[in-house]
Design a protein around this motif. Structure first.
Motif, PDB file in Angstrom:
ATOM      1  N   MET A  19      48.513 -20.431 -44.500  1.00 48.77           N
ATOM      2  CA  MET A  19      48.415 -19.258 -43.641  1.00 48.77           C
ATOM      3  C   MET A  19      48.917 -19.564 -42.219  1.00 48.77           C
ATOM      4  SD  MET A  19      47.728 -16.126 -43.051  1.00 48.77           S
ATOM      5  CE  MET A  19      46.829 -15.574 -44.508  1.00 48.77           C
ATOM      6  N   TYR A  20      48.541 -20.738 -41.685  1.00 49.09           N
ATOM      7  CA  TYR A  20      48.970 -21.096 -40.339  1.00 49.09           C
ATOM      8  C   TYR A  20      50.500 -21.151 -40.236  1.00 49.09           C
ATOM      9  CZ  TYR A  20      44.135 -22.458 -39.282  1.00 49.09           C
ATOM     10  OH  TYR A  20      42.777 -22.470 -39.074  1.00 49.09           O
ATOM     11  N   THR A  21      51.129 -21.776 -41.232  1.00 45.87           N
ATOM     12  CA  THR A  21      52.584 -21.896 -41.182  1.00 45.87           C
ATOM     13  C   THR A  21      53.258 -20.536 -41.361  1.00 45.87           C
ATOM     14  OG1 THR A  21      52.619 -22.471 -43.542  1.00 45.87           O
ATOM     15  CG2 THR A  21      52.619 -24.287 -41.963  1.00 45.87           C
ATOM     16  N   PHE A  22      52.665 -19.658 -42.163  1.00 44.59           N
ATOM     17  CA  PHE A  22      53.217 -18.312 -42.334  1.00 44.59           C
ATOM     18  C   PHE A  22      53.202 -17.557 -41.012  1.00 44.59           C
ATOM     19  CE2 PHE A  22      52.424 -13.758 -43.021  1.00 44.59           C
ATOM     20  CZ  PHE A  22      53.591 -13.410 -43.697  1.00 44.59           C
ATOM     21  N   LEU A  23      52.069 -17.622 -40.313  1.00 45.89           N
ATOM     22  CA  LEU A  23      51.953 -16.949 -39.017  1.00 45.89           C
ATOM     23  C   LEU A  23      52.915 -17.558 -38.000  1.00 45.89           C
ATOM     24  CD1 LEU A  23      48.060 -16.576 -38.773  1.00 45.89           C
ATOM     25  CD2 LEU A  23      49.725 -14.778 -39.275  1.00 45.89           C
ATOM     26  N   ALA A  24      53.017 -18.897 -38.023  1.00 41.49           N
ATOM     27  CA  ALA A  24      53.924 -19.580 -37.097  1.00 41.49           C
ATOM     28  C   ALA A  24      55.377 -19.204 -37.396  1.00 41.49           C
ATOM     29  CB  ALA A  24      53.742 -21.094 -37.200  1.00 41.49           C
ATOM     30  N   HIS A  25      55.686 -19.047 -38.672  1.00 40.18           N
ATOM     31  CA  HIS A  25      57.047 -18.678 -39.096  1.00 40.18           C
ATOM     32  C   HIS A  25      57.433 -17.322 -38.507  1.00 40.18           C
ATOM     33  CE1 HIS A  25      60.445 -18.840 -42.032  1.00 40.18           C
ATOM     34  NE2 HIS A  25      60.375 -17.522 -41.902  1.00 40.18           N
ATOM     35  N   GLU A  26      56.577 -16.338 -38.705  1.00 40.95           N
ATOM     36  CA  GLU A  26      56.888 -14.993 -38.215  1.00 40.95           C
ATOM     37  C   GLU A  26      56.882 -14.943 -36.687  1.00 40.95           C
ATOM     38  OE1 GLU A  26      58.088 -12.981 -40.337  1.00 40.95           O
ATOM     39  OE2 GLU A  26      57.538 -14.352 -41.974  1.00 40.95           O
ATOM     40  N   TYR A  27      56.006 -15.709 -36.076  1.00 34.13           N
ATOM     41  CA  TYR A  27      55.977 -15.777 -34.609  1.00 34.13           C
ATOM     42  C   TYR A  27      57.290 -16.345 -34.074  1.00 34.13           C
ATOM     43  CZ  TYR A  27      54.796 -17.295 -29.891  1.00 34.13           C
ATOM     44  OH  TYR A  27      54.813 -17.503 -28.532  1.00 34.13           O
TER      45      TYR A  27
END
Length: 220
Positions: free
Chosen positions: A1-9
């Motif tokens: 989840m953290y990497t997904f959010l970081a990706h979109e950010y």
């Protein structure tokens, strides 16, 4: 989840602002084809893992597992012998973002997987050539300032490579050939720049082809 959010950010910068010239201004009525999705998506994957680690949300082990997974995702797909990262980028509109499915699933690659690995190798190369004084971070900052802020446009393939070479202080012909061809990357050389070793010996894995099991470890 953290990497997904970081990706979109990170897409707020890498794609929304820093982007291949073909992608802007966006045209929602037709395909916006570019050879550079391995940069827009793949390097964003590289950064989503890195950002989460820098924020203290992942451990070093998580970081290595993330890169390990992307490397296996690329190396264990026969499409790496058929399609380059630039071809996969251009054909995303017809192949899909993760490559083709059904009968031709083994003839394509994912720009997410190969792009992330190329981003890692590029970062290691820049750090090596500049004695760790410069990194891929400097490339992204330069693209943001020179093309988004000053020129109000995206960058071309040549401009991206030229920017990387300017930051590295040397030609990066071999590395960019890994993006535009199906030439097998010299993982050992590039990973050694980051103090890593890698086992590239093919091993039998379950399935319809021989895969490569990858092991990374720090070296003295």
């Amino acid at each position: 989840m953290y990497t997904f959010l970081a990706h979109e950010y990170f897409h707020h910068y890498n794609v929304k602002r820093i982007r291949p010239v073909e992608l802007g201004p966006f045209d929602y009525d037709k395909e916006n084809r570019t050879n550079m999705l391995w940069v827009s998506e793949g390097i964003t994957v590289y950064y989503d893992i890195l950002i989460a680690r820098r924020a203290g949300l992942l451990t070093d082990e998580d970081l290595f597992k993330g890169f390990h997974g992307r490397l296996l995702g690329f190396e264990n797909k026969p499409g790496r012998l058929y399609q380059s990262a630039t071809q996969a980028s251009y054909n995303t509109w017809s192949d899909g973002p993760f490559g083709r499915s059904d009968d031709e699933v083994n003839k394509t690659v994912s720009v997410y997987d190969k792009g992330a690995i190329l981003g890692l190798m590029l970062d290691f190369k820049i750090r090596h050539e500049t004695q760790n004084k410069k990194s891929l971070d400097d490339v992204m900052r330069t693209l943001y300032k020179d093309y988004y802020l000053k020129k109000k446009r995206g960058f071309t393939e040549n401009e991206f490579q030229t920017t990387c070479e300017k930051i590295a202080g040397t030609k990066l012909t071999e590395l960019f050939e890994y993006a535009s061809t199906v030439k097998i990357p010299d993982y050992k050389k590039y990973f050694s720049y980051g103090g890593l070793d890698i086992d590239i010996n093919p091993k039998q894995v379950p399935g319809a082809w021989l895969g490569i099991s990858v092991r990374t470890q720090t070296t003295a």
